[in-house]
Each structure stands twice: as C-alpha cells, then as structure tokens.
Design a protein around this motif. Structure first.
Motif, PDB file in Angstrom:
ATOM      1  N   ALA A  74       2.843  15.184 -13.086  1.00  0.00           N
ATOM      2  CA  ALA A  74       1.809  15.724 -13.970  1.00  0.00           C
ATOM      3  C   ALA A  74       1.641  17.223 -13.736  1.00  0.00           C
ATOM      4  O   ALA A  74       1.486  17.999 -14.696  1.00  0.00           O
ATOM      5  N   THR A  75       1.693  17.652 -12.489  1.00  0.00           N
ATOM      6  CA  THR A  75       1.577  19.072 -12.168  1.00  0.00           C
ATOM      7  C   THR A  75       2.765  19.859 -12.703  1.00  0.00           C
ATOM      8  O   THR A  75       2.588  20.933 -13.307  1.00  0.00           O
ATOM      9  N   LEU A  76       3.961  19.328 -12.507  1.00  0.00           N
ATOM     10  CA  LEU A  76       5.152  20.009 -13.015  1.00  0.00           C
ATOM     11  C   LEU A  76       5.136  20.094 -14.542  1.00  0.00           C
ATOM     12  O   LEU A  76       5.504  21.124 -15.115  1.00  0.00           O
ATOM     13  N   THR A  77       4.693  19.043 -15.185  1.00  0.00           N
ATOM     14  CA  THR A  77       4.608  19.045 -16.645  1.00  0.00           C
ATOM     15  C   THR A  77       3.581  20.069 -17.124  1.00  0.00           C
ATOM     16  O   THR A  77       3.823  20.799 -18.096  1.00  0.00           O
ATOM     17  N   ALA A  78       2.445  20.142 -16.449  1.00  0.00           N
ATOM     18  CA  ALA A  78       1.411  21.113 -16.820  1.00  0.00           C
ATOM     19  C   ALA A  78       1.927  22.540 -16.646  1.00  0.00           C
ATOM     20  O   ALA A  78       1.689  23.405 -17.503  1.00  0.00           O
ATOM     21  N   ARG A  91       0.834  -1.204   0.000  1.00  0.00           N
ATOM     22  CA  ARG A  91       0.000   0.000   0.000  1.00  0.00           C
ATOM     23  C   ARG A  91       0.868   1.253   0.000  1.00  0.00           C
ATOM     24  O   ARG A  91       0.568   2.238  -0.673  1.00  0.00           O
ATOM     25  N   ARG A  92       1.975   1.223   0.736  1.00  0.00           N
ATOM     26  CA  ARG A  92       2.879   2.375   0.794  1.00  0.00           C
ATOM     27  C   ARG A  92       3.490   2.648  -0.576  1.00  0.00           C
ATOM     28  O   ARG A  92       3.598   3.811  -0.990  1.00  0.00           O
ATOM     29  N   GLU A  93       3.911   1.600  -1.273  1.00  0.00           N
ATOM     30  CA  GLU A  93       4.488   1.780  -2.603  1.00  0.00           C
ATOM     31  C   GLU A  93       3.469   2.361  -3.585  1.00  0.00           C
ATOM     32  O   GLU A  93       3.803   3.222  -4.400  1.00  0.00           O
ATOM     33  N   VAL A  94       2.231   1.894  -3.496  1.00  0.00           N
ATOM     34  CA  VAL A  94       1.177   2.400  -4.384  1.00  0.00           C
ATOM     35  C   VAL A  94       0.910   3.877  -4.096  1.00  0.00           C
ATOM     36  O   VAL A  94       0.799   4.691  -5.020  1.00  0.00           O
ATOM     37  N   MET A  95       0.825   4.242  -2.823  1.00  0.00           N
ATOM     38  CA  MET A  95       0.561   5.632  -2.457  1.00  0.00           C
ATOM     39  C   MET A  95       1.720   6.533  -2.897  1.00  0.00           C
ATOM     40  O   MET A  95       1.502   7.622  -3.430  1.00  0.00           O
ATOM     41  N   LEU A  96       2.953   6.090  -2.682  1.00  0.00           N
ATOM     42  CA  LEU A  96       4.120   6.877  -3.059  1.00  0.00           C
ATOM     43  C   LEU A  96       4.174   7.075  -4.574  1.00  0.00           C
ATOM     44  O   LEU A  96       4.421   8.185  -5.056  1.00  0.00           O
ATOM     45  N   THR A  97       3.915   6.013  -5.307  1.00  0.00           N
ATOM     46  CA  THR A  97       3.910   6.114  -6.768  1.00  0.00           C
ATOM     47  C   THR A  97       2.800   7.037  -7.252  1.00  0.00           C
ATOM     48  O   THR A  97       3.007   7.844  -8.171  1.00  0.00           O
ATOM     49  N   THR A  98       1.635   6.955  -6.648  1.00  0.00           N
ATOM     50  CA  THR A  98       0.516   7.815  -7.028  1.00  0.00           C
ATOM     51  C   THR A  98       0.842   9.280  -6.784  1.00  0.00           C
ATOM     52  O   THR A  98       0.584  10.141  -7.631  1.00  0.00           O
ATOM     53  N   VAL A  99       1.422   9.582  -5.635  1.00  0.00           N
ATOM     54  CA  VAL A  99       1.805  10.954  -5.319  1.00  0.00           C
ATOM     55  C   VAL A  99       2.848  11.454  -6.314  1.00  0.00           C
ATOM     56  O   VAL A  99       2.768  12.597  -6.795  1.00  0.00           O
TER      57      VAL A  99
END
Length: 63
Positions: free
Chosen positions: A37-41, A23-31
């Motif tokens: 995506a924000t930096l690219t935008a 769960r920690r790996e999934v949350m870290l990857t999602t963040v």
C-alpha cells in the motif's frame, strides 16, 4: 433436498476442513499489505506530480 440433520453433518464436515493461518502468517501478510500500500501510494504520488508538472508546463505555454 437433504434433510436438516444431513445438512448439519455436511456443514460440520466442511468446517473441519478449514485450515486457519498461524499468527506468524497473519503478521507477515499484514506487513506485506502495508508495504505494498505504501509503495502504491508513493508511485501514484509521483505520477500525480509528473502529470501536474506537465500540465502546468503546457498551460504556461498556451495560457
């Protein structure tokens, strides 16, 4: 061609090799995806503003 029983055994053996993320790996990857995506935008918004300003400047000279 392998018989169906052998195919099912091989499939189960391959499925047993799968390592699911924690769960920690999934949350870290999602963040990290949201941050990238924000930096690219932001980057493309700044590039767009620069191109728009340059084009307006060029068109004001010749228009």
């Amino acid at each position: 061609m392998a018989n169906p029983f052998q195919f099912i055994q091989q499939t189960r053996a391959e499925i047993a090799k799968i390592v699911w993320p924690t769960r920690r790996e999934v949350m870290l990857t999602t963040v990290m995806v949201f941050i990238m995506a924000t930096l690219t935008a932001i980057f493309f918004a700044l590039v767009d503003l620069g191109i728009r300003g340059g084009l307006r400047g060029v068109l004001s000279i010749f228009g």
